[in-house]
Write an enzyme that holds these catalytic residues in place. Sequence first.
Site, PDB file in Angstrom:
ATOM      1  N   ASN A   1       0.696  -1.335  -0.070  1.00 32.52           N
ATOM      2  CA  ASN A   1       0.071  -0.187  -0.071  1.00 32.52           C
ATOM      3  C   ASN A   1       0.985   1.313  -0.020  1.00 32.52           C
ATOM      4  O   ASN A   1       0.551   2.133  -0.700  1.00 32.52           O
ATOM      5  CB  ASN A   1      -0.843   0.050   1.385  1.00 32.52           C
ATOM      6  CG  ASN A   1      -1.861  -1.119   1.161  1.00 32.52           C
ATOM      7  OD1 ASN A   1      -1.996  -1.843   0.265  1.00 32.52           O
ATOM      8  ND2 ASN A   1      -2.780  -1.207   2.547  1.00 32.52           N
TER       9      ASN A   1
ATOM     10  N   HIS B   1     -18.791  35.512 -29.732  1.00 27.59           N
ATOM     11  CA  HIS B   1     -19.900  34.694 -30.396  1.00 27.59           C
ATOM     12  C   HIS B   1     -19.556  34.352 -31.713  1.00 27.59           C
ATOM     13  O   HIS B   1     -20.464  34.033 -32.583  1.00 27.59           O
ATOM     14  CB  HIS B   1     -21.268  35.362 -30.487  1.00 27.59           C
ATOM     15  CG  HIS B   1     -21.454  36.186 -29.153  1.00 27.59           C
ATOM     16  ND1 HIS B   1     -21.942  35.556 -28.227  1.00 27.59           N
ATOM     17  CD2 HIS B   1     -20.891  37.419 -28.794  1.00 27.59           C
ATOM     18  CE1 HIS B   1     -22.371  36.364 -27.299  1.00 27.59           C
ATOM     19  NE2 HIS B   1     -21.424  37.481 -27.320  1.00 27.59           N
TER      20      HIS B   1
ATOM     21  N   SER C   1      -7.581  12.307 -48.096  1.00 24.29           N
ATOM     22  CA  SER C   1      -8.707  11.499 -48.174  1.00 24.29           C
ATOM     23  C   SER C   1      -8.379  10.421 -49.243  1.00 24.29           C
ATOM     24  O   SER C   1      -7.714  10.415 -50.163  1.00 24.29           O
ATOM     25  CB  SER C   1      -9.806  12.325 -48.789  1.00 24.29           C
ATOM     26  OG  SER C   1     -11.022  11.445 -49.300  1.00 24.29           O
TER      27      SER C   1
ATOM     28  N   LYS D   1      -8.280  16.484 -51.154  1.00 29.79           N
ATOM     29  CA  LYS D   1      -8.753  16.933 -49.639  1.00 29.79           C
ATOM     30  C   LYS D   1      -7.264  17.052 -49.014  1.00 29.79           C
ATOM     31  O   LYS D   1      -6.226  16.550 -49.214  1.00 29.79           O
ATOM     32  CB  LYS D   1      -9.424  15.913 -48.993  1.00 29.79           C
ATOM     33  CG  LYS D   1     -10.745  15.863 -49.468  1.00 29.79           C
ATOM     34  CD  LYS D   1     -11.515  16.927 -48.826  1.00 29.79           C
ATOM     35  CE  LYS D   1     -12.026  16.427 -47.383  1.00 29.79           C
ATOM     36  NZ  LYS D   1     -12.862  17.308 -46.789  1.00 29.79           N
TER      37      LYS D   1
ATOM     38  N   ASN E   1      -6.893  17.498 -44.899  1.00 28.80           N
ATOM     39  CA  ASN E   1      -7.618  17.644 -43.614  1.00 28.80           C
ATOM     40  C   ASN E   1      -6.879  17.714 -42.441  1.00 28.80           C
ATOM     41  O   ASN E   1      -5.577  17.357 -42.322  1.00 28.80           O
ATOM     42  CB  ASN E   1      -8.339  16.234 -43.328  1.00 28.80           C
ATOM     43  CG  ASN E   1      -9.271  15.996 -44.709  1.00 28.80           C
ATOM     44  OD1 ASN E   1      -9.968  16.741 -45.193  1.00 28.80           O
ATOM     45  ND2 ASN E   1      -9.516  14.685 -45.022  1.00 28.80           N
TER      46      ASN E   1
ATOM     47  N   GLU F   1      -7.759  17.686 -34.937  1.00 28.12           N
ATOM     48  CA  GLU F   1      -9.095  17.149 -34.754  1.00 28.12           C
ATOM     49  C   GLU F   1      -8.995  15.977 -33.616  1.00 28.12           C
ATOM     50  O   GLU F   1      -9.651  15.834 -32.657  1.00 28.12           O
ATOM     51  CB  GLU F   1      -9.799  16.494 -36.024  1.00 28.12           C
ATOM     52  CG  GLU F   1     -10.513  17.644 -36.750  1.00 28.12           C
ATOM     53  CD  GLU F   1     -10.779  16.753 -38.255  1.00 28.12           C
ATOM     54  OE1 GLU F   1     -11.900  17.642 -38.729  1.00 28.12           O
ATOM     55  OE2 GLU F   1     -10.214  15.889 -38.853  1.00 28.12           O
TER      56      GLU F   1
HETATM   57  N1  ARG Z   1      -1.914  -3.592  -7.233  1.00 28.73           N
HETATM   58  C1  ARG Z   1      -2.358  -2.880  -6.111  1.00 28.73           C
HETATM   59  C2  ARG Z   1      -2.706  -1.437  -6.434  1.00 28.73           C
HETATM   60  O1  ARG Z   1      -2.304  -0.906  -7.460  1.00 28.73           O
HETATM   61  C3  ARG Z   1      -0.961  -2.590  -5.094  1.00 28.73           C
HETATM   62  C4  ARG Z   1      -1.516  -2.543  -3.727  1.00 28.73           C
HETATM   63  C5  ARG Z   1      -1.850  -3.888  -3.241  1.00 28.73           C
HETATM   64  N2  ARG Z   1      -2.294  -3.687  -1.932  1.00 28.73           N
HETATM   65  C6  ARG Z   1      -3.169  -4.801  -1.395  1.00 28.73           C
HETATM   66  N3  ARG Z   1      -3.375  -4.591  -0.026  1.00 28.73           N
HETATM   67  N4  ARG Z   1      -3.920  -5.758  -2.341  1.00 28.73           N
HETATM   68  O2  ARG Z   1      -3.296  -0.763  -5.747  1.00 28.73           O
END
Ligand code: ARG
Length: 481
Positions: A112, A158, A279, A285, A287, A292
């Site tokens: 995490n 406008h 085109s 053409k 373009n 775009e």
């Molecule tokens: N692949 C996960 C993500 O991108 C990584 C973190 C995973 N953590 C967990 N507790 N499963 O968020």
Amino acid sequence: MGGKPLWSGRFSEGMDPDTLGFTTSIGVDRWLAFHDAMGSIAHAKMLGECGIIPAGDAEAIVGGLREIAKEIMDGAFEPGDEVEDIHSAIEVALTERIGPVGGKLHTARSRNDQVATDLKMYATDAVLDVMSSLVELIAALTEKASEHAGDVMPGFTHLQHAQPVTLGHHLMAHAFRLESDLNMFMSMMPMLSVCPLGSAALAGTTFPIDREMTSDALGFVEPSQNSMHAVADRDFVLEALHRMSMTMLHLSSLSEELVLWSSPEFGFVEIADAYSTGSSIMPQKKNPDIAELIRGRSGAVAGNMLSMTMTVKGLPLTYNRDMQEDKKPLLESFSVTVGCLEMAAAMISTCEFDVERMKSVSEDGFLNATDLADYLVTKGVPFREAHGIVGAIVRECIERKCRIEDLPLDALRKHSESIGKDVFDILPVEKCVERRNSFGGTSPESVRAQIEYMESSVELGRAYVDDAVSEREALWEALLG
Ligand code: ARG
């Protein structure tokens, strides 16, 4: 590479292959491989220096990670599709290389905090890339503006003829929009400079880690002060997406003008062949597909911002797997935005404006009507009354199918005795722009002042990005040994 997930101990049965396919993020987070390896090297060094793992183990881990990092840089690191994510892939590759000691790397950290840290480092580099491309587009617009500081064209509101302006002024309007984007990206740096690494899932750790050390080594300014906030925080992702959406909206507006202006009805600009397409059926053409596509892709970036907003809406603290969905919109938006900025700069530098045509159409449509009203004001007529008088003059011109300056003096004087012969000095469109010399106005002199300002802004922007990029390269070199 592959095998069991890092967390398989608690499970008696393996994961269904479809479950792995459904949950893996390797398709997108493989792009975080380099930053993940850098984060791991900094973490392993810190674990060794703080005596949390033996110095020799830390050395072995750092050595293995450096080999992996070099493979990543050479494009030789192939995580394969059967892993859960890049964090697992690198840890597994490390252990395959140096044996079970590789398993000590994950002491006092979690995926995490890794994912939040990697993404912030990636975003910092990517924001610098966006800034660099923005600076070059601003430079291209400014250079074109300096070629056309005094060329007259119709100014629109406008999409109707409003007042004459200089082409330089119009181009600088785009440059100023983008300069504001540049400043917005620069102001993202503080939120990108807080390091989540060491939050250890959500609650901090029982080990005596030195978070300042890892934060410094990875180029952050400080470690985050709340581990729960740190792992749940994706504000920087939303902020980057919002700022990119804004830049893309600006590019979309610029592109829309190139599309319109290159049509025969306008005939203001010819986009270079290199940035146009043809085109398959209509041989004549040419373009404006590039413009775009830029206009079209602005929708994807705005959509990504909304998709990320919806993803994080209502998430309880702290990490939730929903957050894995942050990478695709962010990474895709960076790549689209940089690509579009680069193409826009190339198109602007190489396009040719038809200044004769722009001037000649600005002589139709009574663009000098406000100037005539201003003239009456200088003769003492209240502006509101002057507005009415000129309105009546314009009506007469429409009936007679002529321009204001084609009416004889006595016809003009029938509308107001205050009009004298000198009125013909202020009516030509070049005079209208020359006299709009108020600060920020369209006069060639004012445009030159804007250009001078923007040239120094471009220099500052280039220096900022160059310094930041070399500082970051020095960090990676130090970590790579
Ligand atoms: N692949 C996960 C993500 O991108 C990584 C973190 C995973 N953590 C967990 N507790 N499963 O968020």
